[in-house]
Design a protein around this motif. Structure first.
Motif, PDB file in Angstrom:
ATOM      1  N   ASP A 144       0.816  -1.215   0.000  1.00 16.22           N
ATOM      2  CA  ASP A 144       0.000   0.000   0.000  1.00 16.22           C
ATOM      3  C   ASP A 144       0.852   1.270   0.000  1.00 16.22           C
ATOM      4  O   ASP A 144       0.374   2.341  -0.351  1.00 16.22           O
ATOM      5  CB  ASP A 144      -0.879   0.024   1.263  1.00 16.22           C
ATOM      6  N   CYS A 145       2.073   1.100   0.460  1.00 13.10           N
ATOM      7  CA  CYS A 145       2.925   2.284   0.600  1.00 13.10           C
ATOM      8  C   CYS A 145       4.389   1.848   0.592  1.00 13.10           C
ATOM      9  O   CYS A 145       4.756   0.894   1.288  1.00 13.10           O
ATOM     10  CB  CYS A 145       2.579   2.979   1.917  1.00 13.10           C
ATOM     11  N   VAL A 146       5.190   2.516  -0.203  1.00 17.64           N
ATOM     12  CA  VAL A 146       6.632   2.256  -0.214  1.00 17.64           C
ATOM     13  C   VAL A 146       7.335   3.513   0.317  1.00 17.64           C
ATOM     14  O   VAL A 146       7.078   4.624  -0.164  1.00 17.64           O
ATOM     15  CB  VAL A 146       7.160   1.959  -1.635  1.00 17.64           C
ATOM     16  N   VAL A 147       8.213   3.323   1.303  1.00 17.12           N
ATOM     17  CA  VAL A 147       9.020   4.432   1.820  1.00 17.12           C
ATOM     18  C   VAL A 147      10.444   4.221   1.313  1.00 17.12           C
ATOM     19  O   VAL A 147      11.099   3.239   1.676  1.00 17.12           O
ATOM     20  CB  VAL A 147       9.030   4.451   3.360  1.00 17.12           C
ATOM     21  N   VAL A 148      10.922   5.118   0.475  1.00 20.04           N
ATOM     22  CA  VAL A 148      12.273   4.977  -0.056  1.00 20.04           C
ATOM     23  C   VAL A 148      13.218   5.755   0.864  1.00 20.04           C
ATOM     24  O   VAL A 148      13.075   6.968   1.043  1.00 20.04           O
ATOM     25  CB  VAL A 148      12.365   5.468  -1.514  1.00 20.04           C
ATOM     26  N   ALA A 149      14.138   5.020   1.475  1.00 12.66           N
ATOM     27  CA  ALA A 149      15.008   5.630   2.499  1.00 12.66           C
ATOM     28  C   ALA A 149      16.478   5.343   2.207  1.00 12.66           C
ATOM     29  O   ALA A 149      17.264   5.083   3.100  1.00 12.66           O
ATOM     30  CB  ALA A 149      14.607   5.109   3.876  1.00 12.66           C
ATOM     31  N   THR A 150      16.832   5.431   0.934  1.00 12.87           N
ATOM     32  CA  THR A 150      18.232   5.243   0.518  1.00 12.87           C
ATOM     33  C   THR A 150      18.943   6.597   0.556  1.00 12.87           C
ATOM     34  O   THR A 150      18.295   7.631   0.738  1.00 12.87           O
ATOM     35  CB  THR A 150      18.272   4.725  -0.934  1.00 12.87           C
ATOM     36  N   PRO A 151      20.273   6.613   0.381  1.00 10.94           N
ATOM     37  CA  PRO A 151      20.945   7.916   0.255  1.00 10.94           C
ATOM     38  C   PRO A 151      20.350   8.742  -0.888  1.00 10.94           C
ATOM     39  O   PRO A 151      19.793   8.194  -1.841  1.00 10.94           O
ATOM     40  CB  PRO A 151      22.393   7.521  -0.036  1.00 10.94           C
ATOM     41  N   VAL A 152      20.468  10.054  -0.738  1.00 14.21           N
ATOM     42  CA  VAL A 152      19.861  11.023  -1.655  1.00 14.21           C
ATOM     43  C   VAL A 152      20.181  10.748  -3.131  1.00 14.21           C
ATOM     44  O   VAL A 152      19.314  10.872  -3.992  1.00 14.21           O
ATOM     45  CB  VAL A 152      20.330  12.451  -1.253  1.00 14.21           C
ATOM     46  N   ASP A 153      21.402  10.326  -3.433  1.00 15.22           N
ATOM     47  CA  ASP A 153      21.772  10.185  -4.846  1.00 15.22           C
ATOM     48  C   ASP A 153      21.170   8.944  -5.524  1.00 15.22           C
ATOM     49  O   ASP A 153      21.281   8.802  -6.732  1.00 15.22           O
ATOM     50  CB  ASP A 153      23.293  10.213  -5.025  1.00 15.22           C
ATOM     51  N   ARG A 154      20.534   8.077  -4.762  1.00 11.42           N
ATOM     52  CA  ARG A 154      19.888   6.922  -5.379  1.00 11.42           C
ATOM     53  C   ARG A 154      18.373   6.971  -5.263  1.00 11.42           C
ATOM     54  O   ARG A 154      17.672   6.059  -5.696  1.00 11.42           O
ATOM     55  CB  ARG A 154      20.418   5.624  -4.741  1.00 11.42           C
ATOM     56  N   LEU A 155      17.848   8.035  -4.667  1.00 14.68           N
ATOM     57  CA  LEU A 155      16.416   8.089  -4.379  1.00 14.68           C
ATOM     58  C   LEU A 155      15.547   8.027  -5.632  1.00 14.68           C
ATOM     59  O   LEU A 155      14.643   7.195  -5.733  1.00 14.68           O
ATOM     60  CB  LEU A 155      16.079   9.382  -3.626  1.00 14.68           C
ATOM     61  N   ALA A 156      15.801   8.921  -6.604  1.00 16.59           N
ATOM     62  CA  ALA A 156      14.889   9.086  -7.737  1.00 16.59           C
ATOM     63  C   ALA A 156      14.723   7.767  -8.490  1.00 16.59           C
ATOM     64  O   ALA A 156      13.610   7.326  -8.790  1.00 16.59           O
ATOM     65  CB  ALA A 156      15.402  10.179  -8.678  1.00 16.59           C
ATOM     66  N   GLN A 157      15.846   7.125  -8.737  1.00 20.97           N
ATOM     67  CA  GLN A 157      15.835   5.867  -9.478  1.00 20.97           C
ATOM     68  C   GLN A 157      14.994   4.803  -8.751  1.00 20.97           C
ATOM     69  O   GLN A 157      14.188   4.088  -9.372  1.00 20.97           O
ATOM     70  CB  GLN A 157      17.297   5.419  -9.586  1.00 20.97           C
ATOM     71  N   ILE A 158      15.111   4.740  -7.446  1.00 20.39           N
ATOM     72  CA  ILE A 158      14.381   3.717  -6.693  1.00 20.39           C
ATOM     73  C   ILE A 158      12.911   4.093  -6.518  1.00 20.39           C
ATOM     74  O   ILE A 158      12.031   3.234  -6.523  1.00 20.39           O
ATOM     75  CB  ILE A 158      15.090   3.428  -5.348  1.00 20.39           C
ATOM     76  N   VAL A 159      12.632   5.384  -6.433  1.00 15.64           N
ATOM     77  CA  VAL A 159      11.234   5.822  -6.392  1.00 15.64           C
ATOM     78  C   VAL A 159      10.540   5.399  -7.686  1.00 15.64           C
ATOM     79  O   VAL A 159       9.436   4.840  -7.668  1.00 15.64           O
ATOM     80  CB  VAL A 159      11.139   7.359  -6.185  1.00 15.64           C
TER      81      VAL A 159
END
Lengths: 290, 290
Positions: free
Chosen positions: B73-88
């Protein structure tokens, strides 16, 4: 004439001139180490003095420096920096010949030079700076443990003989601190670097927050700016007493900040990471020294 | 097809992509609020994943983002800033249509713009930044109370509809934080001012201490430099993602520091005391807001 004190028993009577956070904590720390020591406090407000007696900080309070110094072994001058020299000299003149005069001031060059002009006072005055404190002020925040494991810098002058130096070291060791000796000049240059300029930058960080950004401050900002709540009058006096070293150090900081800006602007991320790693290492090394 | 969730029950299954201090604390905070929620963690190292399950942080650990996102229902992406967009973007593509994607990144403009280029992902992604953290990293330092009373900034994009915004607010409220909404640009400018540049100055203060001065650092210095122990890689990524606002803010700080230097050099002690009083007031106002 006073009965000469047994060396094991020195000091028997001490006077704290200026009973604030530091003066009060010196009293409590000394009392913890030697419960039988008699402590006289010199206060401006006798009602407060009564309060410090009730709190177990002092045995006696008086508003007369002369009276407090007449029969004591050691006077600790703990007033703000801009009034130290004058009170050190007055204490030296009002106290027995063998009485040690010491202080807690955050700057040392100016006071040692000022007292140095009065040879009878200079002989008895061994300047000190316990690296301990709080952004809080007032004897109500005093604690007996304030100096435990903290560095107490002693900055001797040429006027001090071995006996006074030994006693100063003995006295400050009683508070729980570790003695470190250096010249007044060295002290002021180092303190500008690790205390005075960092304090100014902490205040700068506090001052730069405006408007909606205030709601976004986190625990990091709160830590960085903790000391910015310190007494402006006290810090103005410290800056006035260490002006030259502070300006030199502030220039070094501004130059480094400008270099950091260039690293960030040029997108030299490897260089930035190296820079941040050096800072992290310096921080971690300082912890190991504690 | 999944059974539609009762609104009272939303969310039932959440995924934490990147289980470090923040990801782990989100899991613990959500679990504290709703013990029945099922939490999947995406980890690189399954041995660590097992450890986080034992610690009660996760129900399940996997190294497959796709698998973890398939039914949640919800994904929280909590990686370092430089990998966030790709994982989102990958999370949005691997998850059900109604799944909310949010993050914990310290910068917002760049990530919202990057995700904005993928309309199907942009619709589901409501960017967030909880103003909470520590100089420590790793899920072993996670706590359920990390976000209590802390500000959680939500920075909506034009692609977000009311429903996703409502759910993002609902989700983050579960962690114990207080929601504050602003644009990604506003967020980054304010954060440069209250977090990124103060962090750099904290590191600067740590880095400038050399040689014998190291033994003279006091508790004030220790507080000012606490965050300088933070992860250099993480902070390099933050600076890279908010370069323009950080440089502008750093310039403002350097200008103010130079003005302060002039005040001290000219011995304008009244002006210095006024300057320090303004800083003290700003500090005290920030406390009242807490």
């Amino acid at each position: 004439m006073n009965k000469p004190h047994d060396d094991q028993q020195w000091p028997q009577r001490i006077t704290i001139a200026g009973v604030g956070l530091l003066g009060g904590s010196v009293a409590l720390a000394i009392r913890r180490a030697r419960p039988s020591i008699h402590i006289t406090g010199v206060v401006r407000d006798l009602t407060k003095g009564e309060q410090w007696i009730q709190a177990g900080i002092l045995d006696v309070a008086t508003d007369s420096l002369k009276e407090a110094c007449r029969d004591c072994d050691c006077v600790v001058v703990a007033t703000p920096v801009d009034r130290l020299a004058q009170i050190v000299i007055a204490s030296a003149q009002a106290s027995p010949e063998a009485c040690l005069i010491t202080d807690v001031g955050s700057t040392k060059r100016e006071i040692v030079a000022a007292v140095g002009k009065v040879p009878t006072a200079a002989k008895k005055f061994v300047a000190a700076h316990p690296i301990a404190g709080s952004e809080k002020s007032g004897a109500e925040h005093s604690t007996a443990s304030l100096f435990d494991q903290k560095t107490i810098v002693i900055t001797p002058s040429e006027a001090n003989d071995e006996e006074f130096l030994r006693r100063a070291s003995e006295f400050w060791t009683l508070t729980g601190g570790r003695i470190l000796t250096m010249s007044p000049d060295e002290h002021d240059v180092h303190l500008a670097s690790v205390s005075h300029v960092p304090h100014l930058l902490s205040a700068l960080v506090a001052k730069m927050v405006e408007g909606p950004a205030q709601e976004l401050v986190g625990s990091g900002w709160q830590d960085i700016t903790r000391v910015a709540a310190g007494d402006p009058e006290m810090w103005t006096a410290i800056c006035a007493a260490n002006r030259v070293a502070i300006i030199r150090e502030l220039d070094r900081y501004i130059t480094e900040a400008s270099e950091l800006r260039e690293i960030i602007e040029s997108a030299a991320d490897d260089a930035l990471q190296t820079w941040l790693t050096k800072a992290k290492n310096a921080k971690e090394q300082s912890r190991e020294l504690r």
